[in-house]
Scaffold this motif. Structure first.
Motif, PDB file in Angstrom:
ATOM      1  N   GLU A 185       0.856  -1.186   0.000  1.00 47.30           N
ATOM      2  CA  GLU A 185       0.000   0.000   0.000  1.00 47.30           C
ATOM      3  C   GLU A 185       0.902   1.250   0.000  1.00 47.30           C
ATOM      4  N   PRO A 186       0.859   2.044  -1.093  1.00 51.87           N
ATOM      5  CA  PRO A 186       1.818   3.153  -1.211  1.00 51.87           C
ATOM      6  C   PRO A 186       1.770   4.167  -0.074  1.00 51.87           C
ATOM      7  N   SER A 187       0.615   4.326   0.575  1.00 47.87           N
ATOM      8  CA  SER A 187       0.590   5.361   1.628  1.00 47.87           C
ATOM      9  C   SER A 187       1.487   4.966   2.797  1.00 47.87           C
ATOM     10  N   TYR A 188       1.696   3.659   3.010  1.00 44.95           N
ATOM     11  CA  TYR A 188       2.642   3.256   4.064  1.00 44.95           C
ATOM     12  C   TYR A 188       4.087   3.512   3.626  1.00 44.95           C
ATOM     13  N   THR A 189       4.349   3.359   2.331  1.00 44.43           N
ATOM     14  CA  THR A 189       5.692   3.705   1.829  1.00 44.43           C
ATOM     15  C   THR A 189       5.946   5.196   2.063  1.00 44.43           C
ATOM     16  N   GLU A 190       4.928   6.012   1.783  1.00 37.49           N
ATOM     17  CA  GLU A 190       5.079   7.461   2.025  1.00 37.49           C
ATOM     18  C   GLU A 190       5.342   7.758   3.499  1.00 37.49           C
ATOM     19  N   LEU A 191       4.628   7.038   4.376  1.00 40.23           N
ATOM     20  CA  LEU A 191       4.802   7.279   5.815  1.00 40.23           C
ATOM     21  C   LEU A 191       6.205   6.855   6.265  1.00 40.23           C
ATOM     22  N   ALA A 192       6.694   5.737   5.720  1.00 42.69           N
ATOM     23  CA  ALA A 192       8.056   5.294   6.073  1.00 42.69           C
ATOM     24  C   ALA A 192       9.090   6.278   5.537  1.00 42.69           C
ATOM     25  N   LEU A 193       8.818   6.847   4.342  1.00 43.32           N
ATOM     26  CA  LEU A 193       9.732   7.864   3.792  1.00 43.32           C
ATOM     27  C   LEU A 193       9.754   9.109   4.681  1.00 43.32           C
ATOM     28  N   ARG A 194       8.618   9.383   5.309  1.00 44.42           N
ATOM     29  CA  ARG A 194       8.580  10.525   6.223  1.00 44.42           C
ATOM     30  C   ARG A 194       9.343  10.187   7.514  1.00 44.42           C
ATOM     31  N   ALA A 195       9.247   8.926   7.931  1.00 46.85           N
ATOM     32  CA  ALA A 195       9.892   8.531   9.194  1.00 46.85           C
ATOM     33  C   ALA A 195      11.420   8.502   9.080  1.00 46.85           C
ATOM     34  N   LEU A 196      11.928   8.110   7.910  1.00 51.18           N
ATOM     35  CA  LEU A 196      13.375   7.881   7.763  1.00 51.18           C
ATOM     36  C   LEU A 196      14.233   9.084   8.204  1.00 51.18           C
ATOM     37  N   PRO A 197      14.001  10.291   7.666  1.00 46.63           N
ATOM     38  CA  PRO A 197      14.837  11.413   8.135  1.00 46.63           C
ATOM     39  C   PRO A 197      14.561  11.783   9.586  1.00 46.63           C
ATOM     40  N   LEU A 198      13.356  11.473  10.060  1.00 52.48           N
ATOM     41  CA  LEU A 198      13.059  11.796  11.471  1.00 52.48           C
ATOM     42  C   LEU A 198      13.826  10.863  12.412  1.00 52.48           C
ATOM     43  N   TRP A 199      13.976   9.586  12.026  1.00 52.69           N
ATOM     44  CA  TRP A 199      14.842   8.693  12.819  1.00 52.69           C
ATOM     45  C   TRP A 199      16.273   9.241  12.820  1.00 52.69           C
ATOM     46  N   ARG A 200      16.744   9.689  11.642  1.00 53.73           N
ATOM     47  CA  ARG A 200      18.118  10.206  11.557  1.00 53.73           C
ATOM     48  C   ARG A 200      18.277  11.460  12.419  1.00 53.73           C
ATOM     49  N   ARG A 201      17.242  12.307  12.413  1.00 52.83           N
ATOM     50  CA  ARG A 201      17.331  13.530  13.227  1.00 52.83           C
ATOM     51  C   ARG A 201      17.382  13.171  14.717  1.00 52.83           C
ATOM     52  N   LEU A 202      16.616  12.147  15.100  1.00 51.09           N
ATOM     53  CA  LEU A 202      16.640  11.702  16.497  1.00 51.09           C
ATOM     54  C   LEU A 202      18.039  11.216  16.873  1.00 51.09           C
ATOM     55  N   GLU A 203      18.693  10.514  15.947  1.00 51.50           N
ATOM     56  CA  GLU A 203      20.068  10.048  16.219  1.00 51.50           C
ATOM     57  C   GLU A 203      21.006  11.237  16.437  1.00 51.50           C
ATOM     58  N   GLU A 204      20.852  12.265  15.569  1.00 51.06           N
ATOM     59  CA  GLU A 204      21.724  13.437  15.715  1.00 51.06           C
ATOM     60  C   GLU A 204      21.493  14.120  17.057  1.00 51.06           C
ATOM     61  N   GLU A 205      20.211  14.273  17.417  1.00 48.62           N
ATOM     62  CA  GLU A 205      19.883  14.980  18.652  1.00 48.62           C
ATOM     63  C   GLU A 205      20.316  14.208  19.880  1.00 48.62           C
ATOM     64  N   SER A 206      20.164  12.878  19.829  1.00 50.92           N
ATOM     65  CA  SER A 206      20.383  12.084  21.042  1.00 50.92           C
ATOM     66  C   SER A 206      21.787  11.509  21.108  1.00 50.92           C
ATOM     67  N   GLY A 207      22.494  11.503  19.962  1.00 48.52           N
ATOM     68  CA  GLY A 207      23.802  10.855  19.921  1.00 48.52           C
ATOM     69  C   GLY A 207      23.693   9.344  20.041  1.00 48.52           C
ATOM     70  N   GLN A 208      22.487   8.813  19.836  1.00 46.49           N
ATOM     71  CA  GLN A 208      22.209   7.389  20.033  1.00 46.49           C
ATOM     72  C   GLN A 208      21.846   6.763  18.693  1.00 46.49           C
ATOM     73  N   PRO A 209      22.601   5.764  18.192  1.00 46.46           N
ATOM     74  CA  PRO A 209      22.162   5.120  16.947  1.00 46.46           C
ATOM     75  C   PRO A 209      20.812   4.422  17.157  1.00 46.46           C
ATOM     76  N   VAL A 210      19.854   4.658  16.284  1.00 44.05           N
ATOM     77  CA  VAL A 210      18.549   3.976  16.430  1.00 44.05           C
ATOM     78  C   VAL A 210      18.130   3.231  15.176  1.00 44.05           C
ATOM     79  N   LEU A 211      18.799   3.471  14.053  1.00 47.35           N
ATOM     80  CA  LEU A 211      18.377   2.810  12.810  1.00 47.35           C
ATOM     81  C   LEU A 211      19.610   2.358  12.038  1.00 47.35           C
ATOM     82  N   THR A 212      19.674   1.069  11.733  1.00 43.62           N
ATOM     83  CA  THR A 212      20.781   0.539  10.923  1.00 43.62           C
ATOM     84  C   THR A 212      20.197  -0.044   9.649  1.00 43.62           C
ATOM     85  N   LEU A 213      20.644   0.471   8.518  1.00 40.23           N
ATOM     86  CA  LEU A 213      20.131  -0.047   7.245  1.00 40.23           C
ATOM     87  C   LEU A 213      21.008  -1.210   6.778  1.00 40.23           C
TER      88      LEU A 213
END
Ligand SMILES: Cc1cc2nc3c(=O)[nH]c(=O)nc-3n(C[C@H](O)[C@H](O)[C@H](O)COP(=O)(O)OP(=O)(O)OC[C@H]3O[C@@H](n4cnc5c(N)ncnc54)[C@H](O)[C@@H]3O)c2cc1C
Length: 370
Positions: free
Chosen positions: A56-84
């Motif tokens: 369902e493409p709308s979930y792909t869109e939501l995951a695309l929105r989440a991806l940079p937000l996970w990265r921003r959380l890593e920058e802010e917290s200094g904590q790795p949270v997502l490994t591709l």
């Protein structure tokens, strides 16, 4: 306008909402009945799959929105949270083709691999159909992600209170009418709005607070970890049932700090989250062991270690993210919500601030016909 917002539930969704709301300057109080990192709900553990690929493409869109937000959380917290690590989908060709189409439409890369190419690249995995490899996938470090979100909320002024159970939410139903949130210590907190993100407790808690909830099944799911030394190098994978192998719901897997984790999607027993026996079911372990013997040569000779966790599943497996008066509901994440966490936090903050929600996630939506 600065709002006072109570967030009930400090699992992933409550933590994500608290972080987004506090980042927008609102005064947030999180009330969580258990301790930090507890293992009674849906969000604990070392890993969850992240992926963009959805039918369902709308979930792909939501995951695309989440991806940079996970990265921003890593920058802010200094904590790795997502490994591709990338992902491999195989099994029912129709299901795999659909994922390829959705990724292509979103402009994301993916590659078809023959069973031989899969075996060459990941000797631990076996496929008997053409597989799809897509690089924008991997694992979210679940426990670290929840604690980083709560920490980020705290740094923006949120008060995070553990060991506080909410027993009642009183409101007039009017936006702007405010809410009173009552705790098990008979404390009555007043706020302009409340976000309720109580996971498997939603079907017992929410009907007294909002109307139009879809029916939700709470089940105890039981994945296992195979503690192999190269687990962190594994891609995430989904085996779609229907071609040469058939298990309803399919099988997912991924590498994690605890080993290679595999689980069947949504096959667990219906449970009451307050009265469930968390003893692993040996028959469920045997099913996964038998699967691994046939399809995962890379874990051969390793004993699986089981764990239990709650799914809260709606009939269409779509989430409930909506607002009624001063109450915003985050519920029914149907065993696939984690990857979207920070994007759901943003949707929750939008709703609290009065922006409209998404029809797919609405309270009172039509029951699915499929
Ligand atoms: C085995 C398993 C595998 C999964 N794999 C994936 C995956 O690979 N990828 C993916 O994207 N998703 C996955 N998920 C789904 C994902 O983990 C969930 O969608 C997500 O964790 C749900 O978070 P939540 O905040 O809604 O629930 P929870 O984490 O359960 O949080 C709800 C919180 O509310 C608290 N609470 C309840 N009642 C009250 C009350 N009255 N007062 C105060 N606090 C209260 C609870 O204690 C709990 O901490 C998986 C889930 C499971 C179980």
């Amino acid at each position: 306008m600065v709002l006072r917002v109570a967030v009930v539930g400090g699992g992933l969704m409550g933590a994500a909402a608290a972080r987004s709301l506090s980042a927008r300057g609102h005064r947030v109080t999180v009330l969580e009945r258990f301790g930090p990192g507890h293992d009674r709900g849906s969000s604990y553990g070392t890993s969850r799959i992240f992926r963009l690929a959805y039918a369902e493409p709308s979930y792909t869109e939501l995951a695309l929105r989440a991806l940079p937000l996970w990265r921003r959380l890593e920058e802010e917290s200094g904590q790795p949270v997502l490994t591709l690590t990338g992902a491999v989908d195989h099994g029912l060709p129709r299901a795999v083709d659909r994922l390829a189409d959705v990724l292509a439409a979103a402009g994301r890369s993916a590659q078809r691999l023959s069973p031989g190419e899969v075996a060459e690249r990941w000797p631990g995995l076996r496929a008997d159909t053409t597989a799809l490899y897509h690089p924008d996938a991997g694992r979210v470090h679940a426990d670290d992600a929840v604690s980083a979100l709560l920490k980020a909320a705290g740094q923006r002024g949120a008060e995070v209170r553990h060991g506080v159970r909410v027993t009642e939410i009183r409101h007039t139903g009017r936006t702007g009418g405010g809410v009173t949130v009552v705790t098990d210590a008979d404390e009555a907190l007043t706020a302009d709005a409340v976000v309720v993100a109580v996971g498997g407790w939603a079907p017992g808690f929410l009907p007294a607070v909002v109307s139009g909830l879809p029916p939700m099944r709470v089940t105890q799911e039981q994945p296992v970890h195979f503690p192999v030394p190269d687990a962190l190098d594994w891609p995430s994978f989904i085996h779609h049932p229907g071609a040469g192998w058939n298990m309803p719901g399919g099988l997912y897997g991924l590498g994690s700090a605890d080993g290679v984790k595999i689980g069947l999607h949504g096959v667990g027993q219906v449970v009451d989250p307050d009265h469930r026996d968390r003893t692993p079911d040996p028959a469920a372990v045997d099913r996964l062991r038998a699967y691994a013997q046939e399809w995962l040569p890379g874990v051969a000779g390793t004993e699986p270690v089981p764990l239990t966790c709650l799914y809260t599943t709606t009939p269409d497996e779509d989430f409930v993210i909506d607002r009624q008066g001063p109450v915003t509901v985050l519920a029914g994440f149907s065993g696939h919500g984690f990857k979207f966490g920070p994007a759901i936090g943003e949707l929750a903050a939008d709703l609290v601030e009065g922006r409209p929600g998404t029809a797919r996630f609405a309270l009172g939506r039509a029951a699915p016909t499929r």
